[in-house]
Write a protein that holds these residues in place. Structure first.
Motif, short mmCIF file in Angstrom:
data_model
loop_
_atom_site.label_atom_id
_atom_site.label_comp_id
_atom_site.label_asym_id
_atom_site.label_seq_id
_atom_site.Cartn_x
_atom_site.Cartn_y
_atom_site.Cartn_z
N LYS A 3 1.00 -1.61 0.10
CA LYS A 3 0.22 0.35 -0.23
C LYS A 3 0.94 0.94 0.21
O LYS A 3 0.65 2.42 -0.03
CB LYS A 3 -0.67 -0.13 1.00
N SER A 4 1.75 1.56 1.41
CA SER A 4 2.57 2.56 1.00
C SER A 4 3.54 2.82 -0.72
O SER A 4 3.24 4.06 -0.75
CB SER A 4 4.11 2.32 1.77
N SER A 6 2.14 2.18 -3.26
CA SER A 6 1.17 2.67 -4.60
C SER A 6 0.62 3.29 -3.97
O SER A 6 0.78 4.02 -5.00
CB SER A 6 -0.17 1.69 -3.75
N PHE A 7 0.86 4.61 -2.80
CA PHE A 7 0.71 5.46 -2.39
C PHE A 7 1.16 6.36 -3.34
O PHE A 7 1.01 7.77 -3.40
CB PHE A 7 0.32 5.28 -0.72
N VAL A 8 2.51 6.40 -2.46
CA VAL A 8 3.57 7.00 -2.92
C VAL A 8 3.94 7.76 -4.92
O VAL A 8 3.45 8.01 -5.08
CB VAL A 8 4.87 6.99 -2.96
N ILE A 10 0.64 6.73 -6.74
CA ILE A 10 -0.05 7.36 -7.44
C ILE A 10 0.01 9.20 -7.03
O ILE A 10 -0.30 9.98 -7.60
CB ILE A 10 -1.73 7.09 -6.16
N GLY A 11 0.31 9.33 -5.99
CA GLY A 11 0.96 10.90 -5.49
C GLY A 11 1.47 11.10 -6.85
O GLY A 11 1.18 12.48 -6.72
N LEU A 13 2.04 9.92 -9.48
CA LEU A 13 1.24 10.46 -11.39
C LEU A 13 0.61 11.73 -10.95
O LEU A 13 0.18 12.19 -11.97
CB LEU A 13 0.45 9.03 -10.82
N TRP A 14 0.20 11.78 -10.13
CA TRP A 14 -1.11 13.09 -9.69
C TRP A 14 -0.12 14.29 -10.13
O TRP A 14 -0.63 15.15 -10.93
CB TRP A 14 -1.89 13.11 -8.56
N LEU A 15 1.13 14.32 -9.48
CA LEU A 15 2.10 15.31 -10.04
C LEU A 15 2.08 15.89 -10.98
O LEU A 15 2.34 16.69 -11.78
CB LEU A 15 3.05 14.77 -8.37
N ILE A 17 0.91 14.49 -13.58
CA ILE A 17 -0.36 14.83 -14.51
C ILE A 17 -0.24 16.51 -14.57
O ILE A 17 -0.69 16.83 -15.65
CB ILE A 17 -1.36 14.34 -14.38
N ILE A 18 0.00 17.29 -13.52
CA ILE A 18 -0.16 18.16 -13.26
C ILE A 18 0.44 19.31 -13.41
O ILE A 18 0.31 20.25 -14.56
CB ILE A 18 -0.94 19.04 -11.84
N PHE A 21 1.03 18.95 -17.69
CA PHE A 21 -0.14 20.39 -17.73
C PHE A 21 -0.36 22.16 -17.94
O PHE A 21 -0.02 22.14 -19.44
CB PHE A 21 -1.74 20.40 -16.68
N VAL A 22 0.67 22.13 -16.83
CA VAL A 22 1.06 23.02 -16.86
C VAL A 22 2.52 23.57 -17.32
O VAL A 22 2.21 24.64 -17.88
CB VAL A 22 1.65 23.60 -15.51
#
Lengths: 175, 407
Positions: A3-4, A6-8, A10-11, A13-15, A17-18, A21-22
C-alpha cells in the motif's frame, strides 16, 4: 505491490499529470508567436454559460472555395487541419488550410466542427474565456459589438492559447 | 434484524438446541454486532456525504473566487490541500488504521479534489469548457486508487465520470444545431456503453479483492442501461414519431464522429461480454444469463443503429427487452437474495407500467376515468410492491445474505 508504494506512486502520478498540464501550456504561452484575433458575435443561445464567455473568431470560419484547390480535399466534421495565417494586417486571417503541417510557417492546429456546403467552421481550443462570476455579460455585449480582440500565442506545433483578452485595445483584468 | 435473530434464538432455546446461558450470550453478541454494524454504516454514509460536500464546496469556492488569489497561489493551494487530504486518508486507513472509514472517505475526497485541481488549471489556461480530455485525465488519475485501495466510492465516481466522458467525447466540438441527429442516437450509445462497463466490471469480479468495487460498477451500469433502454421504449427514440420527425432518418444522418465512436464502443462491448462469459471463473446460471442478456442487448442495439426501420418495430422490440430485463432482474435478485437488484427491478417496473398506461389509454378513455384508474393503479400497485419489497428485504437479511457479500 504494497500500500505504501502504491500511495507514493499515485501521488507521483498526480503530480506528473498536473506538472505536464502546466508545463505544456506555459511552453506555448512563453515560446509562442503572438497573433491578434478578431472575435465575432456568437449565437445568443450559446452565450455566457456559467463562468465563461464563448468566443468565436474571424478565423473560425472559411469558405472552402477560397482555398487553393490543389491543397483542399473534401472537408468532413472532425478532420484535423492546419491553418496558416496572413499576418500582414492588424488581425491575423486565414491564408490557407492544410491537411498536413506546413513547413516554415506559423500555423494553428484546428478541427472541423461544422460543414455547410463550402462554409467550414473550425475550432482551435481557444473558444472559452473564463471570468469571475457575473463578469461575463459586459464582455459578451462588447464582443457582439465587435469590440473584443484576443491576443493569442502559437507554438511551433500549432498549439494556440489565449494570452490576453482586449476590449477596445485595453487588456481585460479582474484584479 | 435484531428482533428476528432474537426470535430464532428463542426458538433454538425452546427446542433445546442451546441452553439458557448460551442463548443469553448469543442475544448479547447479536445485539452488539447489530449496534456495531449500524454504527459503521452511519459513519460511512456521513463521512462520504461530508467528503462529497467538501468536494462540491471546493469546486464552488474556486469557481467564484477568481480575483482573491493569483493563479500560482490557487494551483499551489489546491495541490497542497489535495495532497494533505490524500495523505490524511491513506494514514487513517492504512498506517494508523484507527479511523478506516473516515480514511476511505478522505481518499474519496482526495480523488474529488484531484479533479477540481485539473479543472482549475484548465480554467486558468482557458482550456475549452467542454473538453473531454479533462474528464479523461481525472479518470486516469483516480483509477489507480480503485485498483490499489479497492475504494468503492472512487469506483462509483470513476464509473459515473466514464459515462460523462463518453457523452463529451462523441459530442466534442459540436454545437447543438450541428449534432441534433446524434442526440436521437444517444440512448443507443449509452446502452451499448453500459453493457460494456457491466461486462468489464464482471471481469474484475474474478479477483476476490476487487469484488466490492466490481459490484458498485455493475450496479451503476445496470441503472445506466435501464435508463437508456427506457428511453428507447419511446417512439421518439426508436420508432416513427410523426410525419415531421423520423428516427430512421436521423440515424442515417448521425455524424461520422458519432458513428465511429458507436462502432468502437460496440466492438469493445462485444469483446468485454465475450471475455466475461467465456473466461470467467464463475460458471453459475446467473453468469450465463448475464452473457445472454448482454449479447441480446448488443445485437438488438446494433441492428437498430445500422439497420434502422421506418416502422415502429424497434420500439416494440425495446419494450419487450425492457420488460424481459425487469423480469430477469427480479428473478436473479430473488435467486441471489440481492435486495438491490430487486429494488432496481421494482422501480423500473413501476415507471414502465405508469408510462405505458399513459401511452395506451390517454386517447382511449375519458380523462376523469383515466386519472381515477391511473391513481388506483399507482396507490394499490405502489403499496403492494413496497410490501413485497420489504418482505423480501427482511427474508434476505434473515437468511444472512448481506448485500456486501455479492460481487
Amino acid at each position: 505491490m504494497n500500500k505504501s508504494k502504491s500511495f507514493v506512486l499515485i501521488g507521483c502520478l498526480w503530480l506528473s499529470i498536473i506538472a505536464a498540464f502546466v508545463v505544456t501550456k506555459e511552453y506555448t504561452l512563453r515560446t509562442g508567436a503572438e497573433i491578434l484575433l478578431k472575435t465575432r458575435p456568437v449565437d445568443p443561445r450559446d452565450l455566457f454559460r456559467g463562468d465563461y464567455v464563448i468566443l468565436s473568431y474571424d478565423i473560425s470560419r472559411f469558405n472552402a472555395g477560397d482555398m487553393q484547390s490543389s491543397l483542399v480535399r473534401h472537408f468532413r466534421v472532425d478532420d484535423q487541419v492546419y491553418v496558416t495565417l496572413d499576418m500582414d494586417g492588424e488581425y491575423s486571417r486565414i491564408k490557407q488550410v492544410h491537411y498536413d503541417p506546413p513547413r516554415g510557417e506559423i500555423y494553428l492546429k484546428g478541427r472541423v466542427v461544422q460543414v455547410h456546403g463550402d462554409q467550414i467552421s473550425l475550432e482551435y481550443g481557444i473558444e472559452s474565456y473564463f471570468v469571475p462570476e457575473g463578469e461575463g455579460k459586459l464582455i459578451e455585449r462588447r464582443r457582439n459589438r465587435g469590440q473584443v480582440d484576443v491576443l493569442a500565442a502559437v507554438d511551433r506545433r500549432g498549439h494556440v492559447m489565449i494570452k490576453k483578452l482586449l476590449m477596445d485595445d485595453v487588456e481585460v483584468r479582474f484584479d | 434484524m435484531a428482533r428476528s435473530i432474537d426470535r430464532l434464538i428463542d426458538q433454538w432455546q425452546a427446542q433445546g438446541v442451546v441452553s439458557a446461558p448460551q442463548a443469553d450470550r448469543m442475544r448479547g453478541d447479536a445485539r452488539e454486532f447489530h449496534r456495531e454494524n449500524s454504527s459503521r454504516k452511519l459513519i460511512t454514509v456521513f463521512s462520504t456525504i461530508g467528503a462529497l460536500l467538501l468536494g462540491i464546496g471546493a469546486f464552488l469556492f474556486m469557481a467564484s473566487n477568481w480575483t482573491a488569489f493569483s493563479s500560482v497561489t490557487k494551483v499551489i493551494l489546491m495541490l497542497g490541500v489535495t495532497g494533505a487530504v490524500y495523505y490524511g486518508g491513506y494514514s487513517l486507513r492504512y498506517e494508523r488504521k484507527d479511523y478506516p472509514l473516515v480514511g476511505n472517505a478522505l481518499l474519496f475526497l482526495g480523488s474529488l479534489l484531484f479533479g477540481v485541481t485539473v479543472f482549475l488549471i484548465a480554467q486558468i489556461y482557458h482550456v475549452n469548457a467542454n473538453s473531454h480530455w479533462l474528464v479523461l485525465t481525472w479518470i486516469l488519475g483516480i483509477l489507480p486508487l480503485v485498483y490499489c485501495f479497492q475504494n468503492k466510492a472512487i469506483a462509483g465516481l470513476s464509473t459515473i465520470l466514464f459515462y460523462v466522458w463518453i457523452g463529451l467525447f462523441v459530442f466534442r466540438g459540436f454545437t447543438v444545431n450541428a449534432s441534433q441527429h446524434n442526440f436521437v442516437a444517444l440512448p443507443a450509445l449509452y446502452l451499448v456503453s453500459a453493457v460494456m462497463v457491466f461486462a468489464f466490471g464482471g471481469m474484475h469480479a474474478w479477483r476476490e479483492e476487487w469484488q466490492g468495487c466490481a459490484r458498485v460498477v455493475r450496479l451503476i451500469s445496470i441503472k445506466a442501461a435501464m435508463g437508456a433502454l427506457f428511453l428507447l421504449t419511446f417512439k421518439v427514440f426508436s420508432g416513427e414519431w410523426s410525419h415531421f420527425f423520423s428516427v430512421s432518418d436521423s440515424l442515417a444522418k448521425v455524424t461520422a464522429q458519432f458513428s465511429m465512436s458507436f462502432a468502437l464502443i460496440l466492438i469493445a462491448a462485444i469483446i468485454a461480454v465475450a471475455l466475461n462469459s467465456l473466461w470467467s471463473t464463475r460458471s453459475d446460471t446467473n453468469h450465463r444469463w448475464e452473457g445472454a442478456i448482454g449479447g441480446a442487448l448488443l445485437s438488438l442495439t446494433g441492428l437498430f443503429f445500422y439497420f434502422p426501420s421506418a416502422t415502429s418495430v424497434y420500439t416494440v422490440l425495446f419494450n419487450m427487452a425492457f420488460a424481459s430485463i425487469v423480469l430477469a432482474l427480479l428473478i436473479i435478485g430473488h435467486w441471489r437474495e440481492d435486495i438491490k437488484l430487486v429494488n432496481i427491478g421494482m422501480s423500473s417496473l413501476s415507471i414502465f407500467v405508469l408510462v405505458r398506461y399513459f401511452d395506451f389509454f390517454w386517447d382511449l378513455m375519458p380523462r376523469s376515468i383515466f386519472f381515477m384508474i391511473g391513481g388506483l393503479i399507482l396507490v394499490v400497485g405502489g403499496l403492494s410492491m413496497e410490501r413485497k419489497r420489504r418482505q423480501l428485504s427482511v427474508a434476505y437479511r434473515q437468511s444472512g445474505n448481506a448485500e456486501d457479500h455479492h460481487e
